[in-house]
Design a protein around this motif. Structure first.
Motif, mmCIF file in Angstrom:
data_model
loop_
_atom_site.group_PDB
_atom_site.id
_atom_site.type_symbol
_atom_site.label_atom_id
_atom_site.label_comp_id
_atom_site.label_asym_id
_atom_site.label_seq_id
_atom_site.Cartn_x
_atom_site.Cartn_y
_atom_site.Cartn_z
ATOM 1 N N UNK A 1 -37.873 -3.011 5.136
ATOM 2 C CA UNK A 1 -38.378 -4.343 5.456
ATOM 3 C C UNK A 1 -38.360 -5.227 4.224
ATOM 4 N N UNK A 2 -37.827 -6.444 4.374
ATOM 5 C CA UNK A 2 -37.828 -7.425 3.304
ATOM 6 C C UNK A 2 -38.690 -8.617 3.706
ATOM 7 N N UNK A 3 -39.377 -9.176 2.728
ATOM 8 C CA UNK A 3 -40.130 -10.409 2.944
ATOM 9 C C UNK A 3 -39.289 -11.549 2.382
ATOM 10 N N UNK A 4 -38.991 -12.528 3.241
ATOM 11 C CA UNK A 4 -38.178 -13.673 2.833
ATOM 12 C C UNK A 4 -39.007 -14.940 3.008
ATOM 13 N N UNK A 5 -39.186 -15.660 1.913
ATOM 14 C CA UNK A 5 -40.003 -16.876 1.943
ATOM 15 C C UNK A 5 -39.132 -18.080 2.269
ATOM 16 N N UNK A 6 -39.653 -18.940 3.130
ATOM 17 C CA UNK A 6 -38.964 -20.188 3.464
ATOM 18 C C UNK A 6 -39.841 -21.350 3.046
ATOM 19 N N UNK A 7 -39.304 -22.206 2.178
ATOM 20 C CA UNK A 7 -40.054 -23.348 1.658
ATOM 21 C C UNK A 7 -39.271 -24.619 1.966
ATOM 22 N N UNK A 8 -39.940 -25.551 2.647
ATOM 23 C CA UNK A 8 -39.258 -26.774 3.068
ATOM 24 C C UNK A 8 -40.110 -28.003 2.798
ATOM 25 N N UNK A 9 -39.443 -29.079 2.374
ATOM 26 C CA UNK A 9 -40.067 -30.397 2.302
ATOM 27 C C UNK A 9 -39.121 -31.376 2.977
ATOM 28 N N UNK A 10 -39.679 -32.464 3.483
ATOM 29 C CA UNK A 10 -38.882 -33.373 4.297
ATOM 30 C C UNK A 10 -37.919 -34.236 3.503
ATOM 31 N N UNK A 11 -38.299 -34.623 2.284
ATOM 32 C CA UNK A 11 -37.452 -35.521 1.508
ATOM 33 C C UNK A 11 -37.235 -34.979 0.107
ATOM 34 N N UNK A 12 -36.229 -35.543 -0.557
ATOM 35 C CA UNK A 12 -35.912 -35.107 -1.918
ATOM 36 C C UNK A 12 -37.006 -35.507 -2.908
ATOM 37 N N UNK A 13 -37.862 -36.460 -2.512
ATOM 38 C CA UNK A 13 -38.952 -36.876 -3.396
ATOM 39 C C UNK A 13 -40.126 -35.892 -3.355
ATOM 40 N N UNK A 14 -40.134 -34.978 -2.393
ATOM 41 C CA UNK A 14 -41.215 -34.007 -2.260
ATOM 42 C C UNK A 14 -40.803 -32.669 -2.869
ATOM 43 N N UNK A 15 -41.784 -31.932 -3.351
ATOM 44 C CA UNK A 15 -41.535 -30.643 -3.993
ATOM 45 C C UNK A 15 -41.580 -29.520 -2.961
ATOM 46 N N UNK A 16 -40.403 -29.037 -2.562
ATOM 47 C CA UNK A 16 -40.339 -27.990 -1.543
ATOM 48 C C UNK A 16 -40.918 -26.669 -2.041
ATOM 49 N N UNK A 17 -40.973 -26.465 -3.370
ATOM 50 C CA UNK A 17 -41.461 -25.198 -3.924
ATOM 51 C C UNK A 17 -42.966 -25.196 -4.160
ATOM 52 N N UNK A 18 -43.630 -26.265 -3.748
ATOM 53 C CA UNK A 18 -45.067 -26.427 -4.014
ATOM 54 C C UNK A 18 -45.894 -25.213 -3.584
ATOM 55 N N UNK A 19 -45.551 -24.596 -2.464
ATOM 56 C CA UNK A 19 -46.368 -23.511 -1.909
ATOM 57 C C UNK A 19 -45.945 -22.131 -2.402
ATOM 58 N N UNK A 20 -44.988 -22.050 -3.315
ATOM 59 C CA UNK A 20 -44.474 -20.736 -3.721
ATOM 60 C C UNK A 20 -45.577 -19.837 -4.284
ATOM 61 N N UNK A 21 -46.459 -20.388 -5.100
ATOM 62 C CA UNK A 21 -47.520 -19.577 -5.697
ATOM 63 C C UNK A 21 -48.428 -18.982 -4.625
#
Length: 211
Positions: A1-21
């Protein structure tokens, strides 16, 4: 089993990686490690999300798709959500969302029976939250349109201002034949913005290429 994280933001001005931590902390607390993270700046209201479908392509049965919130996965219409759910179900991927506590046990199921029970409960709640996310999206767009209409009536609406310097750079990279993935990585623009500028570059309207 692998855990794969999906991080999305709507626009290029938003930080899609914000929730990584937060996703890393969630996995660590359960003795898991995130095998790969898939990041993109695209609207959750569209199925045209290359990184999400790359994630699903990479998945094997039993893998976990880890997200911060259900609306990171979907703000889709009912028909498009049904299509995405069918793709996820066909891959036998388990969706775990930090804002959906009933899904947490799917990251470390105790036994097959318990796993199946929570999978069924989780599926129903996912459908509900996906519908709520779409309603929120539609409501915000309606309020935005109403606000713009009032501003236009008052002669105050100017529209969204383009990032001219960035768009000129994108146009130059397109003319030089740079791959789209490289341009997105270098500029942080969304794929939809890139497509618009590419269309205008092709038509010889680089000076008019806006966001």
């Amino acid at each position: 089993m692998f855990v794969r994280a999906y991080l999305r933001a709507s626009t290029s001005e938003q930080d899609a990686t914000r929730a990584r931590a937060q996703l890393d902390a969630f996995a660590h607390e359960r003795g898991l490690a995130i095998a790969a993270a898939y990041v993109e700046n695209e609207s959750g209201a569209t199925l045209a999300r290359p990184e999400l479908f790359r994630l699903l392509k990479d998945c094997r049965p039993g893998d976990v798709l880890l997200i911060e919130q259900v609306d990171r996965l979907s703000r889709l219409t009912s028909d498009d959500w049904t299509k995405l759910r069918a793709e996820i179900d066909a891959k036998r991927v388990r969706i775990v969302a930090l804002d959906l506590p009933t899904s947490w046990s799917l990251a470390t199921p105790a036994d097959e029976f318990t796993g199946r029970v929570f999978q069924a409960i989780n599926g129903m709640l996912l459908d509900v939250l996906a519908a709520v996310a779409r309603k929120d999206y539609d409501d915000r767009r309606r309020r935005q349109a109403q606000g713009q209409a009032r501003a236009k009536a008052a002669g105050l609406y100017r529209g969204r201002q383009e990032d001219t310097k960035r768009n000129e750079g994108i146009a130059a990279m397109l003319k030089a034949g740079s791959p789209w993935s490289q341009i997105q990585a270098a500029t942080g623009c969304s794929r939809s913005t890139l497509a618009r500028i590419a269309k205008r570059v092709k038509a010889g309207l680089m000076q008019d290429a806006g966001h």
